[in-house]
Design an enzyme around this catalytic site. Structure first.
Site, mmCIF file in Angstrom:
data_model
loop_
_atom_site.group_PDB
_atom_site.id
_atom_site.type_symbol
_atom_site.label_atom_id
_atom_site.label_comp_id
_atom_site.label_asym_id
_atom_site.label_seq_id
_atom_site.Cartn_x
_atom_site.Cartn_y
_atom_site.Cartn_z
ATOM 1 N N GLU A 87 0.607 -1.081 0.003
ATOM 2 C CA GLU A 87 0.163 0.094 0.193
ATOM 3 C C GLU A 87 0.778 1.347 0.003
ATOM 4 O O GLU A 87 0.342 2.251 -0.429
ATOM 5 C CB GLU A 87 -0.992 -0.021 1.286
ATOM 6 C CG GLU A 87 -2.064 -1.094 1.071
ATOM 7 C CD GLU A 87 -2.927 -0.778 0.118
ATOM 8 O OE1 GLU A 87 -3.590 0.000 -0.191
ATOM 9 O OE2 GLU A 87 -2.854 -1.882 -0.958
ATOM 10 N N SER A 344 -43.436 -27.268 45.513
ATOM 11 C CA SER A 344 -43.660 -27.103 46.938
ATOM 12 C C SER A 344 -42.836 -25.812 47.531
ATOM 13 O O SER A 344 -42.703 -25.500 48.611
ATOM 14 C CB SER A 344 -43.292 -28.291 47.678
ATOM 15 O OG SER A 344 -44.247 -29.290 47.613
#
Length: 751
Positions: A87, A344
């Site tokens: 680049e 319960s």
């Protein structure tokens, strides 16, 4: 040729004019390097525990993959070289714009020749920092000029190393991947520091056209490798294999609290966010749940959940929403927030309310014998879990051993509406009404979440004071202690924060639930519920063993465990004490390792005295009472004789497939008559005497009265017999089967 030259010169003049139009204000808006790094928009966020230890990495942005920022010194040297070769070969020589490359590009454009682009790394970074300068399908003249101008400013404000570091962390690569860290992980399962030359060349080749074909990427990567002085034999096949590979998971990503992370992590927060969870306890709870479910393999159970709340603050210390994908087919379901029947585990709230209203004490004797409860839908026949009945039993033993029939009798005393209101005041958010659930609410017929139920138990641990669960807001670790925000999506919101239950009654119930002797009849003395330190606990099993629960508290923490199947499928021989209790025990021991929790202190208004029972139902003991209700001697209450069968409003159906003479309805009563045997009066005529009487039923509506020997009416009920208009034959002999009561709609009798 002259025309084309004139066009190119016009473009140059336009460039110059546009350059003059750009103002320094555009550059003044640039972030500093520190600001850009702090605002790095990661897609995979990490949840930390309360001390800063990583717990969970979770992806919150499905459209992009951006991993945490990686410093330049932790990037591979091969990667840095490949990127610059591809680049910006003069990166360390120019000041943001490579004018020699610009000149070469302009000359190539003039003669319509393909050349390398003139954009430098700095110019590309300018486009990444400013969306107005970004390239979308080719840059305009103004965008190119803007990038050149901002690049010059960047070079003055950022160092070369900072520019390169920012570029590598922000540059778009293939597909959803943003930044080299994400691409290195997705393609190679590596961190950027571990990339070799060939891998680096592949990533560098993607920069100009990230989504190009494998052949194009391979050719570019080969060119990069050659520029680096290396060969590229076999690279084309390697590139194709890499690009076809399914993206790899984040390396070393912790996966301990996925369900909690979905609730706690904020998309607009930092890359790492702190919570109130404890990493060691979270890992321990996950391991305990998975290990115990593996031991239950073959019993048709695969899911579970665990939550731990700090009693004082309401902060969540452990949140395990599932057993995980290796055991469960519904691993994504958060079972901490799923509604299930609690069985319960609702009984302690029932007993607390009855003690609070002074209807009973912990020593009161309750009747545990078969019962029939008339309801609008028919006759409700509650049964104990083990199908056995124990006659007269103290409230302490009835709750400790989780007996169903005494609980239903308490519900009759309190009314379902009162029980419903108390449960909702404790944050359970029951969706229907007390009348809808009826007396079965006492046995856990309503659906609740593990989080809400555990928090309701936390209210018992805090002396009846209710407060909503607090969930940690995500904050950066450097900010210190985690902030708090309310978990509105999961915690029950009753609108009441404060004292809901009587602290004296909650203390008595907590003492019962911590009494290992009180539950010995059902659970024995060495069950998983018996801990080496004070802890109150209750188990629960819903109908057909679809859900197991174990919830309890110490002076510091409240722990809730659920075990079952997300599908609702019944388990095989897995009860609360064998399913959820072992996990609860291990978590409790882990929470208190090396620290013995304090014993609960009795509040003002509670007294403890020596108590004995007139009949030897239970041995003498020291018992807790609300002041003013204490009794040194417990007498069994005299039971007024009353009809056991039929109940008022019962409906019976004759079976046409059974001979009429073989069908009988048995009249029966409970309690002893002081003046001889009972008399039975049907429709105004005495038809027999004795404790029971088998009657050949006649279709129609009937009035039945129970009379004593003197003819006084003790109780009167109305019932109905439905049939097929059969004629009554002469009286039958023997003791044929009795009719079964049914609801008016014709549904089978309960039980």
């Amino acid at each position: 040729m002259l025309g084309r030259t004139a066009i190119r010169l016009g473009q140059v003049l336009a460039l110059a004019a546009a350059l003059a139009a750009v103002t320094p204000a555009q550059a003044n808006d640039l972030p500093s390097f520190a600001q850009a790094r702090a605002a790095h928009p990661v897609s995979d966020l990490t949840l930390l525990d309360r001390r800063g230890e990583p717990l969970q990495t979770l992806r919150l942005h499905p459209d992009r993959r951006v991993l945490p920022w990686v410093p330049l010194e932790r990037m591979s040297p091969s990667l840095l070289r490949a990127m610059l070769v591809s680049e910006d070969q003069r990166f360390y020589e120019h000041s943001g714009v490579d004018w020699s490359a610009v000149a070469a590009s302009a000359w190539g454009n003039l003669w319509n020749t393909r050349t390398r682009g003139a954009s430098t790394v700095t110019m590309q970074l300018a486009g990444l920092l400013d969306e107005d300068l970004a390239s979308r399908g080719g840059r305009s003249l103004m965008q190119k000029l803007g990038q050149a101008w901002v690049a010059g400013r960047l070079e003055k404000r950022w160092t070369k190393a900072q520019i390169l570091e920012g570029y590598l962390n922000r540059v778009p690569l293939r597909g959803e991947l943003i930044g080299v860290p994400a691409a290195a992980q997705a393609f190679f399962g590596k961190r950027p520091g571990g990339l070799d030359a060939r891998e680096s060349a592949m990533l560098a080749a993607m920069l100009r056209a990230p989504n190009a074909s494998p052949a194009v990427i391979g050719a570019r990567a080969c060119g990069v490798l050659k520029a680096m002085g290396q060969g590229c034999e076999g690279l084309s096949d390697e590139v194709g294999a890499v690009l076809r590979r399914k993206p790899l998971a984040v390396a070393d990503a912790p996966q301990w609290a996925p369900h909690f992370a979905r609730l706690a992590l904020k998309a607009d927060g930092g890359a790492v966010q702190r919570s109130t969870l404890d990493a060691a306890w979270q890992r321990g709870a996950v391991g305990s749940l998975r290990r115990h479910l593996a031991e239950l393999s073959g019993r048709q159970v695969e899911d579970g959940a665990v939550v731990v709340l700090d009693n004082a603050s309401g902060e969540i210390r452990v949140w395990v929403g599932s057993s995980g994908s290796q055991l469960s087919e519904a691993a994504q379901v958060d079972h901490v927030l799923a509604r299930r029947q609690p069985g319960s585990t609702l009984k302690p709230f029932l007993y607390e309310l009855a003690i609070e209203r002074r209807l009973i004490t912990a020593a009161s004797l309750l009747d545990d014998s078969p019962a029939q409860v008339s309801t609008a839908a028919g006759v409700y026949l509650p049964q104990n879990y083990d199908k056995h009945y124990r006659g007269w039993i103290s409230a302490r033993a009835a709750l400790g051993n989780s007996l169903n029939v005494p609980a239903v009798r308490l519900s009759l005393m309190l009314t379902p509406e009162a029980v419903f209101e108390r449960l909702n005041a404790l944050g359970l958010q029951l969706p229907e009404t007390g009348g809808f659930y009826g007396h079965s609410l006492a046995l856990g017929s309503a659906d609740v979440t593990l989080l809400a139920l555990t928090n309701a138990y936390r209210a018992l641990a805090n002396g009846g004071r209710y407060a909503e669960v607090a969930m940690p807001g995500a904050v950066a670790p450097r900010d210190g202690a985690p902030s708090m925000r309310t978990l509105t999506a999961a915690s029950a919101r009753s609108g009441r924060v404060g004292q809901v239950a009587d602290p004296r009654a909650t203390f008595v119930v907590g003492d019962i639930l911590a009494d290992n002797n009180a539950r010995a009849l059902t659970f024995g003395l060495s069950s998983a519920l018996a801990l080496p330190f004070p802890a109150s606990v209750k188990t629960g099993t819903s109908k057909d063993m679809r859900d197991n629960w174990c919830i309890g508290w110490s002076s510091r923490y409240t722990v809730g465990v659920w075990v079952g199947n997300s599908s609702g499928q019944a388990m095989q021989q897995v009860s609360g004490v064998s399913g959820a209790a072992p996990v609860w025990r291990e978590v409790m021991l882990s929470l208190h390792a090396g620290r013995v929790p304090a014993l609960a202190k009795a509040p003002t208004g509670v007294v403890q005295i020596d108590t004995r029972f007139e009949d030897p139902q239970e041995p003498p003991r020291r018992e807790w009472f609300l002041a003013g209700t204490e009794q040194p001697v417990i007498h069994r209450a005299a039971v007024t004789p009353m009809l056991a069968n039929p109940t008022d409003g019962a409906i019976y159906a004759l079976d046409p497939d059974i001979p009429p003479a073989a069908q009988r309805l048995r009249f029966a009563h409970e309690g002893r008559l002081d003046n001889g045997a009972a008399q039975w009066r049907l429709d105004g005529r005495v038809i027999g005497r004795g404790a029971t009487l088998d009657w050949l039923p006649m279709p129609g509506r009937h009035d039945l009265a129970l009379l004593d020997a003197r003819g006084r009416v003790l109780q009167q009920v109305k019932f109905e017999v439905r049939g097929v208009g059969m004629r009554t034959p002469p009286g039958g002999k023997g003791r044929p089967p009795m009719l079964t009561p049914q609801a008016a709609a014709g549904r089978p009798s309960p039980g």
